[in-house]
Design a protein around this motif. Structure first.
Motif, short mmCIF file in Angstrom:
data_model
loop_
_atom_site.label_atom_id
_atom_site.label_comp_id
_atom_site.label_asym_id
_atom_site.label_seq_id
_atom_site.Cartn_x
_atom_site.Cartn_y
_atom_site.Cartn_z
N VAL A 11 34.15 -13.48 -22.26
CA VAL A 11 34.18 -14.31 -21.06
C VAL A 11 35.60 -14.36 -20.48
O VAL A 11 35.79 -14.31 -19.27
N PHE A 12 36.61 -14.43 -21.36
CA PHE A 12 38.00 -14.37 -20.89
C PHE A 12 38.25 -13.08 -20.12
O PHE A 12 38.84 -13.09 -19.04
N LYS A 13 37.78 -11.96 -20.67
CA LYS A 13 38.02 -10.66 -20.05
C LYS A 13 37.34 -10.56 -18.68
O LYS A 13 37.96 -10.15 -17.70
N TYR A 14 36.07 -10.99 -18.59
CA TYR A 14 35.34 -10.87 -17.34
C TYR A 14 35.88 -11.82 -16.27
O TYR A 14 35.95 -11.45 -15.09
N CYS A 15 36.30 -13.01 -16.68
CA CYS A 15 36.90 -13.94 -15.71
C CYS A 15 38.24 -13.41 -15.20
O CYS A 15 38.56 -13.53 -14.01
N SER A 16 39.01 -12.81 -16.10
CA SER A 16 40.30 -12.23 -15.68
C SER A 16 40.09 -11.13 -14.66
O SER A 16 40.87 -11.01 -13.69
N LEU A 17 39.05 -10.32 -14.85
CA LEU A 17 38.76 -9.25 -13.89
C LEU A 17 38.36 -9.80 -12.53
O LEU A 17 38.74 -9.26 -11.49
N ILE A 18 37.62 -10.92 -12.51
CA ILE A 18 37.25 -11.54 -11.23
C ILE A 18 38.47 -12.12 -10.55
O ILE A 18 38.68 -11.94 -9.34
N PHE A 19 39.31 -12.81 -11.30
CA PHE A 19 40.54 -13.37 -10.71
C PHE A 19 41.42 -12.27 -10.15
O PHE A 19 42.09 -12.45 -9.13
N GLY A 20 41.40 -11.11 -10.80
CA GLY A 20 42.23 -10.00 -10.34
C GLY A 20 41.65 -9.23 -9.17
O GLY A 20 42.38 -8.65 -8.37
N ASP A 21 40.33 -9.22 -9.06
CA ASP A 21 39.66 -8.47 -7.99
C ASP A 21 38.37 -9.19 -7.62
O ASP A 21 37.36 -9.07 -8.31
N LYS A 22 38.39 -9.94 -6.53
CA LYS A 22 37.22 -10.73 -6.13
C LYS A 22 36.01 -9.86 -5.86
O LYS A 22 34.86 -10.31 -6.00
N GLU A 23 36.23 -8.62 -5.47
CA GLU A 23 35.10 -7.72 -5.16
C GLU A 23 34.31 -7.34 -6.41
O GLU A 23 33.21 -6.82 -6.32
N SER A 24 34.87 -7.58 -7.58
CA SER A 24 34.16 -7.25 -8.82
C SER A 24 33.30 -8.42 -9.31
O SER A 24 32.73 -8.37 -10.40
N PHE A 25 33.18 -9.46 -8.49
CA PHE A 25 32.48 -10.69 -8.90
C PHE A 25 31.07 -10.40 -9.41
O PHE A 25 30.69 -10.84 -10.51
N GLN A 26 30.26 -9.70 -8.63
CA GLN A 26 28.87 -9.48 -9.03
C GLN A 26 28.78 -8.65 -10.31
O GLN A 26 28.01 -8.96 -11.21
N GLU A 27 29.59 -7.61 -10.40
CA GLU A 27 29.58 -6.75 -11.59
C GLU A 27 29.93 -7.56 -12.84
O GLU A 27 29.27 -7.42 -13.89
N GLN A 28 30.97 -8.39 -12.73
CA GLN A 28 31.38 -9.15 -13.91
C GLN A 28 30.40 -10.29 -14.22
O GLN A 28 30.26 -10.66 -15.40
N SER A 29 29.73 -10.82 -13.20
CA SER A 29 28.72 -11.84 -13.46
C SER A 29 27.57 -11.26 -14.28
O SER A 29 27.01 -11.94 -15.15
N VAL A 30 27.24 -10.00 -14.04
CA VAL A 30 26.21 -9.31 -14.83
C VAL A 30 26.68 -9.17 -16.27
O VAL A 30 25.91 -9.38 -17.22
N ASN A 31 27.94 -8.83 -16.44
CA ASN A 31 28.48 -8.70 -17.81
C ASN A 31 28.46 -10.04 -18.55
O ASN A 31 28.17 -10.09 -19.75
N ILE A 32 28.77 -11.13 -17.83
CA ILE A 32 28.73 -12.46 -18.44
C ILE A 32 27.30 -12.80 -18.87
O ILE A 32 27.07 -13.32 -19.96
N ALA A 33 26.33 -12.49 -18.01
CA ALA A 33 24.92 -12.77 -18.32
C ALA A 33 24.46 -11.95 -19.53
O ALA A 33 23.75 -12.46 -20.41
#
Length: 345
Positions: free
Chosen positions: A73-95
């Motif tokens: 979760v730390f890794k996926y949130c960091s990726l979203i904070f770094g690139d907002k366009e990756s939001f959907q991709e990282q939300s899938v990873n969190i799920a």
């Protein structure tokens, strides 16, 4: 205290359905974020997500036994904070990660909401945040409607927006230390531990809240358990010390170990015993720290001044210790308390 600035923060919102992996429930993933066109729904969601956190002054941080960056979760949130366009991709990873750890047979499936808040105010600081929320329980609602000039009833199944089952807010503060994280979990049963321990993998931050909470517990245990082992002390004396402790934590802005020992305990032998007892907790709390008022309020239960006498009496001791006297009646072969007072109401 947490504040979300306005409704536009919900522009990035996606919903997935996460079942129980051990029960072979499905994992259903949305392909794109939800477009919120109704402002009323947006306001309801904002209240549903944020309201449970508004009085939460306790913070956690992400951890990992080997390397913080291996915390999913730390890794996926960091990726979203770094690139907002990756939001959907990282939300899938969190799920997918939540689905992977949902293995206890009693874990309920439910909708997983992942939100990006562009601006929150946390403890006076404006930051962006990521919200991860899960609804597990559904309620039945009655619907009253007008049909041909007569009212009729029907029912529907839905989510109670006044009760968030599980939630997590990750604030973009202190990335190198695992961020500042706030958690809500309405289920305290063993199977619910997966949310904090298996999914989020967090621990409490060593801030004033945690330090105050730990020290209050330490003082209570020392007064009620350790002191009676080493000295002759009745329950009234214990209550008196608990009251003095409560007063200290309520009136002081900063805890100072030596000052507390002298003002509350007083007797040199008790002070020495407390300092020795304190050594067992030295790695958890410093000798001096700012006292957190929310933590003191939460720990009020440790300062209860009640004498429970068999099943007959509960005596609440609020004032002067000298106004209550303990004795033993040899004729009745029973203990007694003598109370002195001026007015009876």
């Amino acid at each position: 205290m947490i504040h979300v600035s306005d409704i536009k923060d919900l522009e990035r919102l996606t919903i997935h359905k996460v079942g129980n992996a051990s029960n072979e429930d499905p994992l259903v993933l949305s392909q794109q974020p939800l477009e919120l066109k109704d402002e009323t729904i947006g306001n309801l969601l904002l209240s549903y997500f944020i309201q449970p956190f508004t009085n939460n002054a306790e913070y956690f941080r992400f951890t990992h036994d080997a390397d913080l960056h291996l915390n999913e979760v730390f890794k996926y949130c960091s990726l979203i904070f770094g690139d907002k366009e990756s939001f959907q991709e990282q939300s899938v990873n969190i799920a997918k990660h939540l689905y992977k750890v949902s293995t206890h047979p009693k874990i309920k499936g439910g909708e997983l909401y992942i939100v990006h808040f562009s601006q929150c105010q946390v403890d006076g600081e404006d930051v962006e945040a990521i919200g991860i929320f899960k609804s597990e329980n559904r309620d039945t609602y009655l619907k009253v409607f007008l049909s041909d000039e007569n009212y009729e009833l029907n029912y529907d199944d839905g989510i109670n927006i006044n009760k968030l089952d599980k939630g997590c807010l990750v604030f973009n503060i202190g990335q190198e230390d695992g961020y500042k994280v706030s958690i809500v979990d309405s289920n305290s049963k063993n199977e619910a531990v997966y949310w904090k321990d298996a999914f989020l993998q967090v621990e409490r931050k060593a801030d004033s809240y945690h330090q105050t909470e730990t020290m209050v517990t330490l003082c209570q245990q020392f007064i009620q358990q350790k002191l009676p082992e080493e000295f002759e002390m009745n329950r009234v004396d214990q209550i008196d010390l608990l009251k003095k402790s409560a007063t200290y934590f309520k009136e002081k802005e900063q805890f100072q170990m030596d000052e507390f020992a002298e003002e509350v305990l007083g007797h040199p032998d008790a002070v020495d015993a407390f300092r020795n007892y304190r050594e067992n907790f030295r790695d958890e709390i410093p000798d001096e720290f700012d006292i957190s008022n929310p933590a003191v309020k939460k720990q009020q239960k440790f300062f209860k001044s009640i004498l429970k006498l068999d099943k007959n009496f509960h005596v609440y001791v609020h004032g002067n210790r000298e106004m209550i006297e303990r004795g033993y009646d040899e004729e009745r072969n029973m203990n007694y308390y003598k109370l002195y007072f001026q007015d009876e109401k």
